[in-house]
Design an enzyme around this catalytic site. Structure first.
Site, short mmCIF file in Angstrom:
data_model
loop_
_atom_site.label_atom_id
_atom_site.label_comp_id
_atom_site.label_asym_id
_atom_site.label_seq_id
_atom_site.Cartn_x
_atom_site.Cartn_y
_atom_site.Cartn_z
N SER A 138 12.69 23.17 -24.80
CA SER A 138 11.41 23.68 -24.33
C SER A 138 10.89 22.69 -23.30
O SER A 138 11.32 21.54 -23.26
CB SER A 138 10.42 23.79 -25.50
OG SER A 138 9.09 23.95 -25.04
N THR A 139 9.95 23.13 -22.48
CA THR A 139 9.24 22.17 -21.64
C THR A 139 8.62 21.08 -22.50
O THR A 139 8.55 19.92 -22.09
CB THR A 139 8.13 22.89 -20.84
OG1 THR A 139 8.73 23.86 -19.99
CG2 THR A 139 7.32 21.91 -20.01
N ASN A 140 8.21 21.47 -23.72
CA ASN A 140 7.43 20.56 -24.55
C ASN A 140 8.24 19.42 -25.16
O ASN A 140 7.66 18.50 -25.75
CB ASN A 140 6.73 21.35 -25.66
CG ASN A 140 5.86 22.45 -25.10
OD1 ASN A 140 5.54 22.45 -23.91
ND2 ASN A 140 5.48 23.40 -25.93
N THR A 185 -17.06 -23.85 -11.74
CA THR A 185 -17.47 -22.87 -12.73
C THR A 185 -18.86 -22.37 -12.33
O THR A 185 -19.66 -23.14 -11.78
CB THR A 185 -17.54 -23.49 -14.14
OG1 THR A 185 -18.45 -24.60 -14.14
CG2 THR A 185 -16.16 -23.99 -14.58
N SER A 316 -12.23 -7.43 13.62
CA SER A 316 -13.46 -6.76 14.00
C SER A 316 -13.32 -6.11 15.36
O SER A 316 -12.64 -6.64 16.25
CB SER A 316 -14.61 -7.77 14.05
OG SER A 316 -15.79 -7.18 14.55
#
Length: 465
Positions: A138-140, A185, A316
């Site tokens: 199955s696809t599943n 920090t 830029s």
């Protein structure tokens, strides 16, 4: 040139030069969500080729399909495994039907290849997409199994990129182990360190994700072949599930095993969530590292300017000579995308109902995009940025020796309060710590200062009572 093919809904005209058929064509017509066909992920057709080969081999051994048809199907699957006919996988990544269009796409392609191998015309029902290529399937069970395999293959590519990036950081750590710099920090001066320590820290934090991804990969090795529609193995030979899983493990070299509960495995999407979370974890860490790089390279005159990134393009359209940190920027954006896609996987994985989760197609798309962008981001960051980074060693040393944070090294000698007073005086007056401690307060002689503030002691202070 075209041919007419039919299913129980009617007839469709199919171009004669394609290997897919009527059910694939319906899927192609019905779903155009991402505008990206399954062919965009080369590992997926390869993975489905392995799955269908294992199924054909098992069904041949069990006598469920004619031997000549099985042999032709096996040959056709080997063409997919070799990376051929990827352009025949034309259905959209995101689709209704839990992946049925994908499964039938594969079935029709391998059947039409098998037809030609046997001397038949494309579309000849003596090799049937439903009765032969999909027998006992199955696809599943085939779709998630193929997805598991393709994700393993794709995540191996991600692992290579992560490991290479980590090694690039380690290489730079060795290159810059003698460069003194200031640690920070709260974005404020903290205590000194070496650039080697900083790069090694980045390398280690990225390398740590290798184990996380590898652990997630283990979840993908549990499959549900033979579960068919909902896990009850309807239409499959009693010996098929175990045999098919065994053959798939043998031909891929991956220790696949069927779940102990095929009903649970058919609807459960937990393995996808684990993998997605691992990729998200990498993205979070990579974002932090790139933020660090952008900060340390800020400038060149008015920022920290401790490191110099390779100059790749003008930055830029209005400011002449400006160059931007474009690679860390794009890496951050790739990381944000991966983090967002994890939410897609989480929502889709939670959306299963009863015996099936029909949202697996969007899960497959999200995971594929996650790993693809993170693989490319890691490679770009390494090749176009990290490998070419240089550092401003003299500038970094000047920042350290001009910092008030180095007063921390004097705390074992004089205690916290006197050292804090020296730092406060430096902050208020702009005087250097050397000026306050040696020249004015005579707390240390020049010789004692030099002994305390050696390079080795700055980056690896000795413990003193």
């Amino acid at each position: 040139m075209s041919r007419i093919e039919s299913d129980f809904l009617g007839e469709l005209e199919i171009p004669d030069d394609v290997y897919y058929g009527v059910q694939t064509m319906r899927g192609k017509q019905n779903f155009n969500i991402t505008e990206m066909p399954m062919a965009q992920e080369p590992f997926f057709p390869i993975a489905y080729g392995y799955v269908k080969k294992a199924a054909a081999m098992a069904n041949k051994e069990l006598g469920c399909i004619p031997a000549d048809v099985a042999d032709a199907l096996i040959w056709a699957c080997e063409q997919l495994i070799a990376g051929k006919y990827n352009d025949q996988f034309v259905t959209d990544w995101v689709q209704g039907g839990a992946g049925t269009s994908v499964n039938m796409n594969v079935n029709e392609v391998i059947c039409n290849l098998a037809c030609e191998k046997l001397g038949y015309e494309k579309g000849d029902k003596r090799v049937s997409p439903n009765d032969h290529a999909n027998f006992g399937q199955s696809t599943n069970d085939t779709y998630p199994t193929a997805l598991h395999l393709s994700l393993l293959l794709r995540s191996n590519e991600l692992l290579k990129a992560v490991e290479a990036l980590s090694e690039a950081f380690y290489k730079k750590a060795d290159e810059f182990k003698g460069v003194l710099k200031m640690g920070r920090t709260h974005l404020q001066d903290a205590v000194p360190m070496s650039f080697g320590q900083e790069f090694h820290g980045w390398g280690f934090t990225i390398a740590d994700e290798v184990a996380v991804i590898k652990e997630a990969q283990e979840h993908l090795k549990t499959i549900n072949m033979g579960a068919t529609a909902i896990g009850t193995c309807v239409t499959a030979h009693p010996d098929y599930p175990a045999l098919c899983a065994k053959i798939l493990a043998e031909i891929t070299g991956i220790d696949f095993k069927n779940s102990e509960d095929l009903v649970a495995a058919t609807s459960d999407c937990g393995s996808y969530q684990v993998l997605s979370s691992a990729v998200k974890s990498l993205a979070v860490k990579l974002t932090k590292v790139c933020n660090d790089i952008r900060l340390l390279a800020s400038g060149p005159r008015t920022g920290l300017s401790e490191m110099i990134l390779p100059q790749l393009q003008p930055g830029s359209s209005i400011m002449p000579g400006k160059v931007n940190p474009v690679i860390p920027e794009v890496t951050n954006q790739a990381s944000f995308l991966a983090i967002g896609l994890d939410t897609t996987v989480m929502l889709a994985a939670s959306a299963g109902q009863l015996q099936l989760n029909v949202m697996e197609p969007v899960i497959s798309f999200a995971l594929y995009m996650q790993m693809k962008v993170m693989t490319n981001a890691c490679n770009h960051l390494r090749e176009k940025c990290v490998d070419g980074i240089t550092v401003n060693a003299d500038h970094c040393k000047d920042l350290v020796m001009g910092s008030l944070g180095i007063v921390t090294l004097l705390k074992p000698h004089f205690g916290y309060k006197p050292c804090a007073a020296c730092a406060r005086e430096g902050f208020l007056t702009g005087k250097s710590l050397h000026q306050i401690v040696v020249e004015e307060k005579k707390m240390l002689s020049q010789e004692e200062w030099d002994k305390t503030f050696t390079y080795e002691n700055l980056i690896n202070p000795k413990f003193e009572k």
